[in-house]
Write a protein that holds these residues in place. Structure first.
Motif, PDB file in Angstrom:
ATOM      1  N   PRO A   2       3.334  19.765  29.695  1.00  0.00           N
ATOM      2  CA  PRO A   2       2.030  19.248  30.132  1.00  0.00           C
ATOM      3  C   PRO A   2       1.478  18.279  29.092  1.00  0.00           C
ATOM      4  N   GLY A   3       0.563  17.423  29.546  1.00  0.00           N
ATOM      5  CA  GLY A   3      -0.082  16.484  28.625  1.00  0.00           C
ATOM      6  C   GLY A   3       0.385  15.062  28.765  1.00  0.00           C
ATOM      7  N   ILE A   4       1.317  14.791  29.694  1.00  0.00           N
ATOM      8  CA  ILE A   4       1.824  13.429  29.896  1.00  0.00           C
ATOM      9  C   ILE A   4       1.105  12.839  31.102  1.00  0.00           C
ATOM     10  N   LEU A   5       0.131  11.956  30.848  1.00  0.00           N
ATOM     11  CA  LEU A   5      -0.740  11.472  31.916  1.00  0.00           C
ATOM     12  C   LEU A   5      -0.847   9.951  31.928  1.00  0.00           C
ATOM     13  N   ALA A   6      -1.299   9.410  33.063  1.00  0.00           N
ATOM     14  CA  ALA A   6      -1.542   7.975  33.187  1.00  0.00           C
ATOM     15  C   ALA A   6      -2.758   7.607  32.350  1.00  0.00           C
ATOM     16  N   PRO A   7      -2.905   6.363  31.854  1.00  0.00           N
ATOM     17  CA  PRO A   7      -1.964   5.262  32.059  1.00  0.00           C
ATOM     18  C   PRO A   7      -0.876   5.198  30.991  1.00  0.00           C
ATOM     19  N   THR A   8      -0.974   5.997  29.928  1.00  0.00           N
ATOM     20  CA  THR A   8       0.014   5.879  28.858  1.00  0.00           C
ATOM     21  C   THR A   8       1.327   6.535  29.211  1.00  0.00           C
ATOM     22  N   GLY A   9       1.281   7.570  30.086  1.00  0.00           N
ATOM     23  CA  GLY A   9       2.494   8.303  30.368  1.00  0.00           C
ATOM     24  C   GLY A   9       2.956   9.045  29.129  1.00  0.00           C
ATOM     25  N   PHE A  10       4.258   9.081  28.930  1.00  0.00           N
ATOM     26  CA  PHE A  10       4.800   9.731  27.734  1.00  0.00           C
ATOM     27  C   PHE A  10       4.590   8.800  26.556  1.00  0.00           C
ATOM     28  N   TRP A  11       3.652   9.150  25.679  1.00  0.00           N
ATOM     29  CA  TRP A  11       3.239   8.258  24.593  1.00  0.00           C
ATOM     30  C   TRP A  11       3.628   8.863  23.253  1.00  0.00           C
ATOM     31  N   ASP A  12       4.665   8.318  22.665  1.00  0.00           N
ATOM     32  CA  ASP A  12       5.131   8.794  21.363  1.00  0.00           C
ATOM     33  C   ASP A  12       5.743   7.602  20.628  1.00  0.00           C
ATOM     34  N   PRO A  13       4.884   6.599  20.255  1.00  0.00           N
ATOM     35  CA  PRO A  13       5.409   5.356  19.659  1.00  0.00           C
ATOM     36  C   PRO A  13       6.172   5.584  18.360  1.00  0.00           C
ATOM     37  N   ALA A  14       5.836   6.647  17.630  1.00  0.00           N
ATOM     38  CA  ALA A  14       6.531   6.905  16.363  1.00  0.00           C
ATOM     39  C   ALA A  14       7.835   7.668  16.572  1.00  0.00           C
ATOM     40  N   GLY A  15       8.101   8.087  17.810  1.00  0.00           N
ATOM     41  CA  GLY A  15       9.352   8.790  18.096  1.00  0.00           C
ATOM     42  C   GLY A  15       9.460  10.154  17.438  1.00  0.00           C
ATOM     43  N   LEU A  16       8.310  10.810  17.186  1.00  0.00           N
ATOM     44  CA  LEU A  16       8.344  12.111  16.494  1.00  0.00           C
ATOM     45  C   LEU A  16       9.059  13.171  17.322  1.00  0.00           C
ATOM     46  N   SER A  17       8.883  13.115  18.657  1.00  0.00           N
ATOM     47  CA  SER A  17       9.497  14.143  19.502  1.00  0.00           C
ATOM     48  C   SER A  17      11.012  14.046  19.507  1.00  0.00           C
ATOM     49  N   ARG A  18      11.535  12.817  19.280  1.00  0.00           N
ATOM     50  CA  ARG A  18      12.997  12.645  19.293  1.00  0.00           C
ATOM     51  C   ARG A  18      13.639  13.183  18.025  1.00  0.00           C
ATOM     52  N   MET A  19      12.806  13.555  17.039  1.00  0.00           N
ATOM     53  CA  MET A  19      13.348  14.109  15.794  1.00  0.00           C
ATOM     54  C   MET A  19      13.260  15.627  15.770  1.00  0.00           C
ATOM     55  N   LYS A  20      12.932  16.223  16.921  1.00  0.00           N
ATOM     56  CA  LYS A  20      12.763  17.673  16.980  1.00  0.00           C
ATOM     57  C   LYS A  20      13.655  18.279  18.052  1.00  0.00           C
ATOM     58  N   THR A  21      13.967  19.561  17.884  1.00  0.00           N
ATOM     59  CA  THR A  21      14.684  20.307  18.915  1.00  0.00           C
ATOM     60  C   THR A  21      13.665  20.893  19.881  1.00  0.00           C
ATOM     61  N   VAL A  22      14.146  21.484  20.981  1.00  0.00           N
ATOM     62  CA  VAL A  22      13.242  22.110  21.942  1.00  0.00           C
ATOM     63  C   VAL A  22      12.436  23.215  21.267  1.00  0.00           C
ATOM     64  N   GLU A  23      13.088  24.014  20.404  1.00  0.00           N
ATOM     65  CA  GLU A  23      12.397  25.108  19.722  1.00  0.00           C
ATOM     66  C   GLU A  23      11.260  24.571  18.840  1.00  0.00           C
ATOM     67  N   GLN A  24      11.518  23.455  18.152  1.00  0.00           N
ATOM     68  CA  GLN A  24      10.490  22.872  17.290  1.00  0.00           C
ATOM     69  C   GLN A  24       9.345  22.293  18.103  1.00  0.00           C
ATOM     70  N   LEU A  25       9.667  21.706  19.265  1.00  0.00           N
ATOM     71  CA  LEU A  25       8.632  21.158  20.142  1.00  0.00           C
ATOM     72  C   LEU A  25       7.730  22.278  20.661  1.00  0.00           C
ATOM     73  N   ARG A  26       8.326  23.388  21.040  1.00  0.00           N
ATOM     74  CA  ARG A  26       7.533  24.515  21.542  1.00  0.00           C
ATOM     75  C   ARG A  26       6.634  25.075  20.439  1.00  0.00           C
ATOM     76  N   TYR A  27       7.143  25.154  19.219  1.00  0.00           N
ATOM     77  CA  TYR A  27       6.341  25.643  18.090  1.00  0.00           C
ATOM     78  C   TYR A  27       5.180  24.686  17.812  1.00  0.00           C
ATOM     79  N   THR A  28       5.467  23.370  17.853  1.00  0.00           N
ATOM     80  CA  THR A  28       4.430  22.372  17.600  1.00  0.00           C
ATOM     81  C   THR A  28       3.340  22.419  18.668  1.00  0.00           C
ATOM     82  N   ARG A  29       3.744  22.578  19.930  1.00  0.00           N
ATOM     83  CA  ARG A  29       2.760  22.681  21.015  1.00  0.00           C
ATOM     84  C   ARG A  29       1.913  23.945  20.861  1.00  0.00           C
ATOM     85  N   GLU A  30       2.527  25.055  20.433  1.00  0.00           N
ATOM     86  CA  GLU A  30       1.776  26.289  20.225  1.00  0.00           C
ATOM     87  C   GLU A  30       0.720  26.089  19.138  1.00  0.00           C
ATOM     88  N   ALA A  31       1.106  25.375  18.066  1.00  0.00           N
ATOM     89  CA  ALA A  31       0.152  25.088  16.984  1.00  0.00           C
ATOM     90  C   ALA A  31      -0.984  24.215  17.491  1.00  0.00           C
TER      91      ALA A  31
END
Length: 435
Positions: A2-31
């Motif tokens: 959740p959290g991917i909305l118009a008009p930006t859509g998936f907005w991650d210009p620094a590419g931080l999410s591509r440097m994480k695993t699914v487990e790390q993404l879930r931990y970051t979202r929990e934080a």
């Protein structure tokens, strides 16, 4: 996620999410959810406790300092222990450490602590995502909001709801008047430490404060906006020098904001140059003679030296009769003779220059990220190219039997790499919202 909305859509210009695993993404979202929830409570409780404190009604201090003025301050270790005890149940959601990273249980749903006495959680999947998006948006806004309240109280030393900017500056004027009286009595200004004595009844600090409020650039809705008080730390001469620097940077930025994209579409000197502006200078004959180019730019700037009267205690000072930004060059006669129209034009130039400085910085960063002309950049194409690159990476990983995270000692036992799995997962998380 959740959290991917118009008009930006998936907005991650620094590419931080591509440097994480699914487990790390879930931990970051929990934080993020935990911080957002605490911030929402704080954004309500912070001003409320100043108006009505349910435990310490006699406490009249601003929230920034009230904790130190109540009996709780004496027992703060116990207070922290109580907060920690309340957080103990959340430990159940973790399955343990993995290569230095806390990982959530596979069946744990982000933010769901199993406590919903009012039954607010929707059973419909679409309504659930909508509620998750709202919580993320409100939490993000609350984190910014509570930070703003804390800073406001530190600056104004007044309750967040009672703060009146006019009163704040009135108090500041009284403090300045008291300072002037002390300076007049001592025969020195607050700048005496620099070796300069005041020969007038008005101190340098008050003179600068009076002067800065008459300078162009003070516009609605903010009015005179200097929350850090930088202008109060300068003399009139320093304020004039700073404004001259702002005007010069703004003018160069306005030219750059036009020339940067224009030269990519039509270059008047090097039409065969097809590189993006970030790198085109290095690919033209000019690059060979860059010392001469810099010398030519310096020669063009030589006439501006006439506006300075010299150094004074390490600071370049403009001539007393020099008007900021007026280089005496107006072949088209655009400068208004009417004082009000002149101020209007100066305000417009400052506003456009400030916007241009932000704009040209954005263009440069955009081209560095997308590696495409600023006018031709298409976010969809950029992510399509990124998807192709990810696919190629997956093929290499599958062939080698490892993931891009193999350096950490973890091998991939699936055809899909950890990086691609995380990229796919993050786009399904809540929190991607309009506008």
């Amino acid at each position: 996620m959740p959290g991917i909305l118009a008009p930006t859509g998936f907005w991650d210009p620094a590419g931080l999410s591509r440097m994480k695993t699914v487990e790390q993404l879930r931990y970051t979202r929990e934080a993020e959810l935990k911080h957002g929830r605490v911030a929402m409570l704080a954004a309500v409780g912070f001003p409320f406790a100043e108006e009505f404190h349910p435990i310490f009604p006699e406490d009249s201090a601003i929230s920034d300092f009230s904790f130190q003025l109540t009996p709780l301050q004496t027992y703060w270790p116990l207070v922290l222990l109580a907060i920690g005890v309340l957080g103990l149940p959340s430990i159940r959601k973790f399955k343990g450490l993995n290569n230095g990273t806390w990982e959530l249980k596979d069946d744990y749903e982000n933010g769901n602590l199993g406590y919903d006495p009012l039954g607010l959680k929707p059973t419909d999947p679409e309504k659930l995502v909508t509620m998750q998006n709202r919580e993320l948006n409100n939490g993000r806004l609350a984190m910014i909001g509570i930070a703003g309240m804390v800073v406001q109280e530190l600056v104004t030393q007044t309750d967040v709801l009672d703060a009146d900017v006019a009163d704040f500056y009135a108090d500041l004027a009284v403090a300045n008047a008291d300072l002037q009286a002390l300076e007049a009595a001592a025969g020195i200004s607050m700048f005496a430490a620099s070796g300069r004595k005041s020969t007038r009844g008005v101190s340098k600090s008050q003179e600068a404060t009076d002067y800065v409020t008459t300078m162009p650039g003070i516009l609605a809705p903010t009015g005179f906006w200097d929350p850090a008080g930088l202008s109060r730390m300068k003399t009139v001469e320093q304020l004039r020098y700073t404004r001259e620097a702002e005007l010069k940077h703004g003018r160069v930025a306005m030219l750059a904001a036009v020339g940067f994209p224009f030269a990519e579409e039509f270059h008047p000197i090097f039409p065969e140059d097809s590189a993006i502006s970030d790198f085109s200078f290095q690919l033209t004959p000019l690059q060979t003679y860059w010392p001469l180019v810099l010398l030519a730019i310096g020669v063009l700037g030589l006439p501006s030296i006439r506006k300075f009267k010299g150094l004074n205690n390490g600071t370049w000072e403009l001539k007393d009769d020099y008007e900021n930004g007026n280089l005496g060059y107006d072949p088209l006669g655009l400068k208004p003779t009417d004082p009000e129209k002149l101020v209007t034009m100066q305000n417009r130039e400052l506003n456009n220059g400030r916007l241009a400085m932000i704009g040209i910085a954005g263009m440069v960063v955009q081209e560095l990220v997308t590696q495409t002309d600023v006018l031709d950049a298409d976010v969809a194409d950029f992510y399509a190219d990124l998807a192709v690159a990810n696919a190629d990476l997956q093929a290499l990983e599958a062939a080698a039997g490892i993931s891009m995270f193999a350096a950490s000692g973890r091998k991939s036992t699936r055809g899909v790499s950890k990086s691609q799995e995380a990229t796919d997962y993050v786009t399904t998380m809540p929190g991607i919202l309009a506008p």
